[in-house]
Design a protein around this motif. Structure first.
Motif, PDB file in Angstrom:
ATOM      1  N   VAL A  54      18.901  60.210 -15.679  1.00  0.00           N
ATOM      2  CA  VAL A  54      19.271  60.614 -13.910  1.00  0.00           C
ATOM      3  C   VAL A  54      19.360  59.166 -13.252  1.00  0.00           C
ATOM      4  CG1 VAL A  54      18.465  62.885 -14.034  1.00  0.00           C
ATOM      5  CG2 VAL A  54      16.786  61.164 -13.537  1.00  0.00           C
ATOM      6  N   PHE A  57      18.696  58.442  -9.178  1.00  0.00           N
ATOM      7  CA  PHE A  57      18.125  59.748  -8.384  1.00  0.00           C
ATOM      8  C   PHE A  57      16.833  59.321  -8.112  1.00  0.00           C
ATOM      9  CE2 PHE A  57      21.918  61.821  -9.887  1.00  0.00           C
ATOM     10  CZ  PHE A  57      21.771  62.910  -8.927  1.00  0.00           C
ATOM     11  N   GLU A  61      14.502  63.553  -5.084  1.00  0.00           N
ATOM     12  CA  GLU A  61      15.870  64.071  -5.028  1.00  0.00           C
ATOM     13  C   GLU A  61      16.109  64.969  -6.388  1.00  0.00           C
ATOM     14  OE1 GLU A  61      18.575  60.820  -3.133  1.00  0.00           O
ATOM     15  OE2 GLU A  61      18.073  60.573  -5.060  1.00  0.00           O
ATOM     16  N   LEU A  62      15.019  65.072  -7.022  1.00  0.00           N
ATOM     17  CA  LEU A  62      14.852  65.979  -8.560  1.00  0.00           C
ATOM     18  C   LEU A  62      13.981  67.171  -8.199  1.00  0.00           C
ATOM     19  CD1 LEU A  62      14.537  63.094 -10.961  1.00  0.00           C
ATOM     20  CD2 LEU A  62      16.699  64.566 -10.516  1.00  0.00           C
ATOM     21  N   GLY A  75      19.213  68.133  -9.630  1.00  0.00           N
ATOM     22  CA  GLY A  75      19.457  66.854  -8.878  1.00  0.00           C
ATOM     23  C   GLY A  75      20.220  66.869  -7.660  1.00  0.00           C
ATOM     24  N   LYS A  77      21.701  64.642  -4.484  1.00  0.00           N
ATOM     25  CA  LYS A  77      21.663  63.470  -3.996  1.00  0.00           C
ATOM     26  C   LYS A  77      21.653  63.599  -2.419  1.00  0.00           C
ATOM     27  CE  LYS A  77      22.040  59.046  -5.247  1.00  0.00           C
ATOM     28  NZ  LYS A  77      20.716  58.690  -5.233  1.00  0.00           N
ATOM     29  N   ASP A  98      25.751  65.965  -7.364  1.00  0.00           N
ATOM     30  CA  ASP A  98      24.661  66.728  -7.686  1.00  0.00           C
ATOM     31  C   ASP A  98      24.666  67.626  -9.066  1.00  0.00           C
ATOM     32  OD1 ASP A  98      23.889  66.170  -5.185  1.00  0.00           O
ATOM     33  OD2 ASP A  98      24.555  68.239  -4.331  1.00  0.00           O
TER      34      ASP A  98
END
Length: 157
Positions: A54, A57, A61-62, A75, A77, A98
């Motif tokens: 990822v 990120f 954002e996760l 995820g 963004k 995403d």
């Protein structure tokens, strides 16, 4: 592209409907894009780790969620800040889109921890069987040493 029809399985097997739906779900998932890439590894007899690439990120954002044996990693963004909007790219190779990844978990598999390090999201899993399902040893009692009446005979030396 191949499709598999599980209808005969539904007609002739009782109680395997969950297995068939898992197979159908896996067939559908394999047709999706392969982004973000991930690894699934076993780290012990009842321990597993999922690593998802990822890059770009941030932890906020996760999102990791487990519901009814389904692990979902999402995820999203956030919008780029004003400084990022003024950038001009010659080549943009880092995907900042995403995503949503789903993993079907077996019964009694739980998420123990998650960590983000160097662009890899590591999710540790562990299978924890309830005490009622663990194998247990049953002691066998012997009644050969007890007498109802009388005394035990001793051997003469």
């Amino acid at each position: 592209m191949r499709t598999i029809d599980f209808t005969p399985l539904y007609r002739s097997a009782v109680g395997f409907d969950r297995l068939a739906s898992l197979l159908e779900s896996a067939a559908r998932t394999s047709q999706e894009n392969g982004w973000p890439p991930y690894n699934i590894e076993t780290t012990g007899e009842n321990a597993y780790r999922i690593e998802i690439a990822v890059a770009g990120f941030k932890p906020d954002e996760l999102n990791i969620e487990v519901k009814e044996n389904l692990l979902t990693v999402t995820g999203r963004k956030t919008a780029n800040d004003d400084a990022g909007a003024n950038r001009t790219y010659l080549h943009r190779g880092l995907a900042e889109r995403d995503f949503e990844r789903r993993f079907q978990l077996a019964d009694y598999v739980i998420v123990t921890e998650a960590a983000l390090d160097n662009g890899l999201l590591s999710i540790s899993l562990k299978r924890e069987l309830p005490e009622a399902l663990k194998p247990r040893r049953i002691e066998i009692a012997s009644s050969a040493g007890t007498l109802i009446e009388g005394k035990a005979k001793t051997k003469a030396a």
